[in-house]
Design an enzyme around this catalytic site. Structure first.
Site, PDB file in Angstrom:
ATOM      1  N   ASP A 130      22.896 -68.828  60.812  1.00  0.00           N
ATOM      2  CA  ASP A 130      23.475 -70.121  61.152  1.00  0.00           C
ATOM      3  C   ASP A 130      24.313 -70.020  62.432  1.00  0.00           C
ATOM      4  O   ASP A 130      25.076 -69.067  62.611  1.00  0.00           O
ATOM      5  CB  ASP A 130      24.371 -70.562  59.985  1.00  0.00           C
ATOM      6  CG  ASP A 130      24.834 -71.997  60.106  1.00  0.00           C
ATOM      7  OD1 ASP A 130      23.981 -72.887  60.146  1.00  0.00           O
ATOM      8  OD2 ASP A 130      26.063 -72.234  60.162  1.00  0.00           O
TER       9      ASP A 130
ATOM     10  N   GLU B 257      16.720 -50.674  59.273  1.00  0.00           N
ATOM     11  CA  GLU B 257      16.786 -49.657  58.207  1.00  0.00           C
ATOM     12  C   GLU B 257      16.018 -50.120  56.962  1.00  0.00           C
ATOM     13  O   GLU B 257      15.790 -49.328  56.055  1.00  0.00           O
ATOM     14  CB  GLU B 257      18.241 -49.406  57.799  1.00  0.00           C
ATOM     15  CG  GLU B 257      19.095 -48.773  58.882  1.00  0.00           C
ATOM     16  CD  GLU B 257      20.559 -48.711  58.445  1.00  0.00           C
ATOM     17  OE1 GLU B 257      20.836 -48.526  57.239  1.00  0.00           O
ATOM     18  OE2 GLU B 257      21.422 -48.888  59.325  1.00  0.00           O
TER      19      GLU B 257
HETATM   20  C1  GLC Z   1      24.006 -75.436  61.123  1.00  0.00           C
HETATM   21  C2  GLC Z   1      23.420 -75.942  59.840  1.00  0.00           C
HETATM   22  C3  GLC Z   1      24.098 -77.224  59.482  1.00  0.00           C
HETATM   23  C4  GLC Z   1      25.579 -76.980  59.311  1.00  0.00           C
HETATM   24  C5  GLC Z   1      26.155 -76.306  60.540  1.00  0.00           C
HETATM   25  C6  GLC Z   1      27.515 -75.742  60.270  1.00  0.00           C
HETATM   26  O1  GLC Z   1      23.751 -76.281  62.183  1.00  0.00           O
HETATM   27  O2  GLC Z   1      22.029 -76.066  59.956  1.00  0.00           O
HETATM   28  O3  GLC Z   1      23.560 -77.800  58.329  1.00  0.00           O
HETATM   29  O4  GLC Z   1      26.232 -78.190  59.096  1.00  0.00           O
HETATM   30  O5  GLC Z   1      25.374 -75.219  60.963  1.00  0.00           O
HETATM   31  O6  GLC Z   1      27.421 -74.601  59.458  1.00  0.00           O
END
Ligand code: GLC
Ligand code: CA
Length: 534
Positions: A207, A258
């Site tokens: 993310d 790994e």
């Molecule tokens: C990314 C995710 C989204 C979330 C954001 C903050 O963009 O896809 O859903 O709100 O990160 O974590």
């Protein structure tokens, strides 16, 4: 449901290069215990469906204990499972079941921020001198926030603690940004990666992988972010895409190396795809999403440009493109492309384009059913984007509504038919149910299933060399496999029928309206075909 002849997962270090990865929005996929919330038990029971559909892997949106402020992206414990979804043993059982069906499991990991309820942030709130305070970005009390940085969800990116300090959150206030300059942060994430890799997962979707580090001098951003852009650019140069972040991905790559057959795919929302591709250099993440088509209007010009730009940018670093047409952050394709029969025809055509292109394809749960963006009443909405924009932005709830499985049982999302789903499901969604579409030769689901089977059978599809051309509203991608076989994907994105010259065979058409005659095919508007060239 009969599963395909697909055997169990076999070793393959480059499986991700041309994989079709199905994105499971866990909370909305299948509710196994009847409380109205999707869970790991429900997902396990639906794995045969994913195997029958013909995907290679699933990526599960965050399954961690969470403060619940941003759909699970505000995590309180990175090495646990939210009790709403089950426990760690359920996740291990899911991974085992999936392997037996030939499916790999990829988890979401969220390194840019924690929940404000995470024990570190709580310790930092209680004592400004606690070591945990150095793991976030705090600034001393002052009348104005330290700079002009804005939250992506609206409003300033700085909020106050009860004792008057400022803390940084590039998303919701409940998501304080971590300070990656503190080695304790990096060390803890390495533990988290190993914790899940030791349980047999095949990697992570990372993310906000273009975040983590911020300008050390906290200088003002030169301009404002606009959600209409392809992604962040120079106007947001102080908050995103800092050079130090690449060292994190090198380190994570070496950890993954790994563990056999694992991979990282990054969410990198930068407008410049050449910058995005840098995150997938050979010693960094295996892939970074190409979101260009997710934000392209329905036009051959913009799709051709999106496909070409992505192929060039990722080609330059030797990484395959990871194509994305839909996800949990964006309006459903059917609605984006015009809604109703028109939007559905276009979404069907777009699916054939993306599944023909070389690289991996990320398929968002429900897109294979042709789900439209659901109307979610304001009082049922949960997305912080809706609230932080004062209702000006609709938010993402409409693409996160539970899956319709069984038309004979309401929609069959919950084990208990009387359960109230966590987001309301539109009354007429039984029409999209898997049970109905699986029996219908003309359904969106059948189209996806056929396409995925053909993609497996034809080496030119999904892993060939692609040449992109455009004549007016007609976009053609000519895919050549290593064995010399050729499949052409032709998409008519205009409003008139187009004549496509070919002596080849129509492998698949996105509609029944395609007419074949000697030496050509008449391709109606908003339609795509796959042609095996003789
Ligand atoms: C990314 C995710 C989204 C979330 C954001 C903050 O963009 O896809 O859903 O709100 O990160 O974590
Ligand atoms: Ca449940």
């Amino acid at each position: 449901m009969r599963t395909s002849a697909n055997p169990q997962v076999t070793s393959d270090a480059s499986w991700w290069r041309d994989a079709v990865v199905y994105q499971v929005y866990l909370r909305s996929f299948a509710d196994g215990n009847g409380d109205g919330i999707g869970d790991l038990g429900g997902l396990r029971s639906r794995l045969p469906y994913l195997s029958w559909l013909g995907v290679d892997a699933l990526w599960i949106n965050p399954h961690y204990p969470s403060g619940g402020a941003d759909g699970g992206y505000d995590i309180t414990d990175y090495r646990a499972v939210d009790p709403d979804y089950g426990d760690v043993a359920d996740l291990e059982a899911l991974v085992d079941d999936a392997r037996r069906l030939g499916l790999r499991v990829v988890l979401d990991v969220v390194p840019n921020h924690t929940s404000d309820r995470h024990p570190w942030f709580q310790a930092a709130l209680a004592d400004p001198d606690a070591p945990e305070a150095a793991r976030y970005h705090f600034a001393p009390p002052s009348a104005e926030p330290p700079n002009n940085w804005q939250s992506l969800f609206g409003g300033p990116a700085w909020s106050r603690t009860p004792d008057g300090r400022w803390y940084l959150h590039l998303f919701a206030p409940e998501q304080p940004d971590l300070n990656w300059g503190d080695p304790a942060v990096a060390a803890d994430f390495e533990r988290t990666l190993r914790f899940w890799l030791d349980r047999g997962v095949s990697g992570f979707r990372v993310d906000v992988a273009y975040g983590l580090f911020k300008d050390a001098g906290l200088r003002d951003n030169p301009g404002a972010y606009s959600p209409t852009l392809f992604g962040h650019g120079p106007e947001q140069a102080m908050t995103w895409n800092q050079p130090e972040v690449h060292d994190v991905w090198r380190r994570w790559r070496s950890i993954c190396d790994e563990y056999p057959d694992t991979m990282l795919v990054g969410e990198v929302c930068l407008a410049d795809l050449e910058q995005v591709a840098l995150y997938s250099r050979p010693d960094e993440m295996h892939q970074s999403f190409s979101f260009r088509l997710l934000k392209s209007p329905w036009s051959a010009e913009s799709f051709a440009d999106g496909v070409r730009t992505a192929l060039d940018a990722f080609g330059a670093v030797g990484a395959p493109v990871s194509w994305v047409l839909g996800n949990h952050d964006k309006d459903r394709q059917v609605s984006r492309f015009g809604g109703g029969a028109l939007g559905t025809a276009r979404a069907r055509a777009a699916a054939l384009l993306v599944l023909a292109l070389p690289g991996s394809a990320y398929l968002y749960a429900g897109d294979e059913l042709g789900l439209p963006q659901a109307e979610v009443p304001d009082e049922a909405k949960l997305d912080p984007i809706f609230f932080r924009s004062g209702g000006a932005r609709a938010g993402r709830d409409g693409c996160r509504v539970p899956m319709p499985w069984n038309a004979d049982r309401g929609v069959g999302f919950s084990a208990d038919d009387a359960a109230t789903p966590w987001l309301p499901i539109p009354a007429d969604w039984d029409q999209y149910a898997v049970s109905r579409q699986a029996r219908d030769g003309g359904s969106v689901l059948t189209l996806y299933r056929r396409a995925l089977a053909l993609r497996d059978a034809h080496p030119a599809l999904g892993s060939g060399d692609a040449a992109v051309s455009r004549r007016g509203d007609v976009l053609t991608v000519r895919c050549t496999a290593a064995d010399g076989s050729v499949v052409r994907c032709v998409v008519n994105m205009g409003s008139e029928t187009a004549l496509v010259r070919t002596r080849g065979t129509v492998l698949l058409a996105s509609t029944t309206g395609v007419r074949r005659s000697a030496g050509s095919v008449a391709l109606p508007a908003d339609t795509a075909i796959w042609l095996a060239e003789a």
